[in-house]
Design an enzyme around this catalytic site. Structure first.
Site, short mmCIF file in Angstrom:
data_model
loop_
_atom_site.label_atom_id
_atom_site.label_comp_id
_atom_site.label_asym_id
_atom_site.label_seq_id
_atom_site.Cartn_x
_atom_site.Cartn_y
_atom_site.Cartn_z
N LYS A 269 -8.14 -74.72 42.45
CA LYS A 269 -7.92 -75.79 43.43
C LYS A 269 -9.29 -76.08 44.03
O LYS A 269 -9.77 -75.35 44.90
CB LYS A 269 -6.92 -75.38 44.51
CG LYS A 269 -6.61 -76.51 45.49
CD LYS A 269 -5.55 -76.10 46.48
CE LYS A 269 -4.98 -77.27 47.26
NZ LYS A 269 -5.95 -78.05 48.00
N ARG A 274 -10.09 -85.87 46.18
CA ARG A 274 -9.25 -86.29 45.07
C ARG A 274 -9.67 -87.67 44.59
O ARG A 274 -9.95 -88.55 45.40
CB ARG A 274 -7.80 -86.32 45.51
CG ARG A 274 -6.83 -86.58 44.38
CD ARG A 274 -5.42 -86.39 44.88
NE ARG A 274 -4.45 -86.42 43.81
CZ ARG A 274 -3.29 -85.78 43.85
NH1 ARG A 274 -2.99 -85.04 44.89
NH2 ARG A 274 -2.44 -85.86 42.87
N ARG A 289 -7.35 -90.04 47.78
CA ARG A 289 -6.01 -89.50 48.01
C ARG A 289 -5.17 -90.46 48.84
O ARG A 289 -3.99 -90.59 48.66
CB ARG A 289 -6.16 -88.17 48.75
CG ARG A 289 -4.99 -87.72 49.58
CD ARG A 289 -4.70 -86.29 49.32
NE ARG A 289 -3.83 -85.60 50.25
CZ ARG A 289 -2.69 -86.01 50.73
NH1 ARG A 289 -2.25 -87.22 50.45
NH2 ARG A 289 -1.96 -85.26 51.53
N GLU A 319 -10.74 -83.97 40.75
CA GLU A 319 -11.34 -83.68 42.05
C GLU A 319 -12.85 -83.84 41.91
O GLU A 319 -13.46 -83.32 40.97
CB GLU A 319 -10.97 -82.24 42.44
CG GLU A 319 -11.31 -81.87 43.86
CD GLU A 319 -10.23 -82.23 44.88
OE1 GLU A 319 -9.25 -82.94 44.54
OE2 GLU A 319 -10.37 -81.80 46.04
N PHE A 359 -7.65 -83.16 36.24
CA PHE A 359 -6.46 -82.32 36.10
C PHE A 359 -5.22 -83.07 35.62
O PHE A 359 -4.19 -82.45 35.39
CB PHE A 359 -6.16 -81.50 37.36
CG PHE A 359 -6.10 -82.30 38.64
CD1 PHE A 359 -5.00 -83.07 38.94
CD2 PHE A 359 -7.15 -82.25 39.54
CE1 PHE A 359 -4.94 -83.79 40.11
CE2 PHE A 359 -7.10 -82.97 40.74
CZ PHE A 359 -5.99 -83.74 41.02
N LYS A 442 0.55 -74.80 45.66
CA LYS A 442 -0.82 -74.34 45.94
C LYS A 442 -0.76 -72.93 46.48
O LYS A 442 0.11 -72.57 47.26
CB LYS A 442 -1.55 -75.28 46.89
CG LYS A 442 -0.87 -75.55 48.18
CD LYS A 442 -1.59 -76.63 48.96
CE LYS A 442 -0.66 -77.19 50.01
NZ LYS A 442 -1.20 -78.25 50.80
#
Ligand SMILES: Nc1ncnc2c1ncn2[C@@H]1O[C@H](COP(=O)(O)OP(=O)(O)OP(=O)(O)O)[C@@H](O)[C@H]1O
Length: 611
Positions: A269, A274, A289, A319, A359, A442
């Site tokens: 992470k 983002r 985001r 990210e 991702f 997460k």
């Protein structure tokens, strides 16, 4: 189609605003909205939705906002009501609301003109329509640069002249940004479902469409003009952002794996920003985001995406993370702040370079990947991306073993990530746009061990730098002293905090101590480019003490298969006055780790900011 069906009198919307002002119950809100949508022709329903949302277009379009300052507003009111600025200001002072001010002045004007019948006949205006109001407001918003103030005043004054007192009140409130109706997107979707499907059952379909195309006006228009089937068929579209999938949170590895039904992808992470990257031929748009267009902040990412995304049209997610090009190490999120300043973006690109860790794949050349399983999305992502050092797929493992998950988690943290994202792999593992759910979990820590003191560590190895530091040593492998068996145990790699002078001196300082194999007293898991006999001591500070599977300091004492380490370590100065055996001991580091352990407060846990 007749004129009437293409447009709608603005007074219909004003009636709606008036009804809303006297309503508080949500069920009533929906009913009032249903009533409005029933009267709205398909051609203007998008505009009506935006007006209800108190904007002219979705934020992500990156178009200017109305931006009318009070002075301009006063000027426009005075022009449109044939009053002096002074009179407008006085009334504004007593009423405390520009909407009420224009309404009062316009009513006064109307009454005056009623006396002269002939005059009022001449003054009779065309009825305002939604299209007309929207068009003028758009021109006001888009007027930029020299002379734009005057143009904005003239346009607004013209619009207010054509309006009834009541219409003028709401137009003024709108341009002031004060027309907050308290109607959320959810209520708008409820109402659309009732109008176009006769009940609540279309709501999930509408919501899905909105999640895939974050433009509720557009969704309403497709529904109103093309029907329910069209809305069911909606797929992502390059250029229109998709609302992001979000993760739940847990802090127990076993429980997490149970939640995702066993096997999972476990990814770093990353602690960055983002980015939803849209590619359409040779055009790239990057959304944040919050679906803001942040393309201008990352010209380097645009270039990377153009070079390395092989599909002609695609939407991928990743990210953006700041890093140190001389060591390759990742830097914390705060380092991206340099990109937020507008004017010196090219300097920021040079001085604060970034990497992108992808991702997910959401769309490619006509294929909607959001409905496909994670494994398929990842597989295709790897096929359509040419991976480089700076633009590549997120680090991950595939596991169903909690121990392995934890080890990977510690590795992620010691490499600058915030923790890991555990992602379900099963049949139902689609991309749930706009939803926080249990398909992604997460795994962050409940505790962190803040580093408040510096430590003195011994150089036991060195790595060659890259880029500007190419050919020179850029990073040193540092160790603590373990007096119990007279060994040196590695704690971290330090590459930050050195001045150019420090770096120039390092080869000469290390020279007498460089060895071609590991010195006997050094206990290490990792292999540096050169080994160094323990001799030189440096003072180091970091963001926090962490546990790492790749460092050997007090290995297994706090947690099995992990040693104590330092996150984001920074060199402060050489401690020439200290011998290697005077360095901080491994036991002292364990003690520091325990003493400085703090629970991450609920607030920081929720925002993810561990500052
Ligand atoms: N490998 C990854 N997969 C998905 N998201 C990642 C990954 N690495 C970093 N992230 C970031 O983590 C965020 C997902 O966490 P979450 O769903 O909780 O959203 P959030 O509320 O913004 O997160 P947080 O509160 O943890 O910052 C994403 O928005 C993304 O920016």
């Amino acid at each position: 189609m007749s004129q009437v069906q293409r447009d709608m009198p603005f007074s219909v919307i004003v009636d709606f605003f008036k009804k809303l002002e006297t309503t508080t119950a949500r069920t009533q809100l929906t009913a009032i909205l249903v009533n409005l949508f029933k009267q709205t022709p398909p051609d203007v329903i998008d505009k009506v939705v935006y007006l209800i949302q108190a904007r002219l277009w979705p934020d992500w379009k990156g178009l200017p906002e109305l931006g009318i300052a009070e002075k301009l507003l006063i000027k426009a009111i005075s022009l449109s009501t044939h009053s002096s600025d002074k009179v407008v200001e006085e009334i504004l002072k007593s009423k405390g609301d520009a909407g009420l001010t224009v309404e009062a002045l316009k009513t006064r004007l109307l009454e005056k003109s009623k006396g002269a019948t002939l005059f009022s006949f001449v003054e009779k205006k065309q009825e305002l329509t939604v299209n007309k109001v929207y068009e003028v407001l758009t021109r006001i918003a888009l007027a930029q640069g020299e002379g734009s103030k005057d143009l904005k005043i003239r346009l607004l004054a013209g619009l207010l002249s054509d309006a009834t007192p009541e219409e003028a009140k709401y137009i003024v409130r709108f341009v002031e940004g004060k027309l907050r109706l308290g109607i959320g997107d959810a209520t708008i979707m409820d109402a659309l479902s009732i109008v176009f499907a006769g009940g609540a059952h279309l709501r999930p379909v509408i919501e899905r469409a909105y999640n895939l195309r974050a433009d509720l006006g557009e969704v309403a228009k497709i529904l109103a003009s093309q029907g329910v089937e069209a809305i069911k068929q909606i797929t992502p579209m390059v250029g229109i952002p998709i609302r992001p999938m979000l993760a739940e949170r847990l802090s127990d590895a076993k429980e997490i794996l149970e939640k995702v039904e066993g096997e999972a992808f476990v990814e770093y992470k990353y602690d960055g920003e983002r980015a939803q990257i849209h590619k359409d031929g040779n055009k790239i748009i990057i959304y944040s985001r919050r679906l803001e267009n942040i393309t201008h902040q990352y010209p380097d990412v645009v270039e990377m995406a153009l070079k390395n995304m092989k599909a002609d049209k695609a939407i991928v997610e990743g990210e953006i993370v700041a890093y140190d090009p001389s060591t390759g190490e990742l830097k914390p999120f705060q380092e991206l702040m340099h990109r937020k300043r507008k004017y010196d973006i090219h300097v920021a690109v040079k001085e604060n370079p970034v990497k992108v860790f992808l991702f997910d794949l959401l769309y490619e050349n006509g294929v909607d990947y959001t409905v496909k399983k994670l494994i398929e999305r990842r597989k295709r992502l790897e096929e359509i991306v040419n991976q480089t050092e700076e633009f590549r797929v997120a680090e991950y493992i595939r596991t169903s073993d909690p121990g392995e998950l934890e080890k990977f988690f510690l590795q992620a943290i010691s490499e600058g990530a915030e923790g890991v994202m555990v992602k379900a792999l099963h049949e139902g593992s689609i991309y749930q746009a706009g939803t926080r759910g249990w398909l992604w979990i997460k795994f962050k820590r409940d505790y962190r061990s803040e580093m408040v003191d510096t430590v003195d560590l011994v150089v036991v190895g060195a790595f060659y730098g890259r880029g500007r530091r190419g050919g020179k040593f850029g990073t040193l492998l540092m160790a603590s002293y373990n007096p119990e068996n007279d060994t040196f145990e590695t704690v971290c790699k330090v590459g930050s905090g050195f001045t150019d002078e420090d770096l120039d001196r390092i080869p000469e300082m290390l020279k007498p101590f460089i060895r071609d194999r590991k010195p006997l007293r050094v206990i290490a898991e990792m292999e540096p480019d050169v080994w160094v006999e323990p001799a030189l001591v440096a003072e180091i500070i970091g963001a926090e003490l962490t546990l790492s599977p790749v460092h050997t300091c007090a290995y297994g004492k706090i947690k099995p298969e992990a040693g104590v380490s330092i996150r984001f370590p920074r060199f402060i100065r050489w401690r020439d006055d200290k011998k290697p055996e005077d360095a901080t001991t491994s036991d002292e580091l364990v003690e520091m780790y325990r003493l400085q352990l703090r629970r991450i407060s609920e607030k920081t846990a929720q925002t993810g900011e561990e500052a």
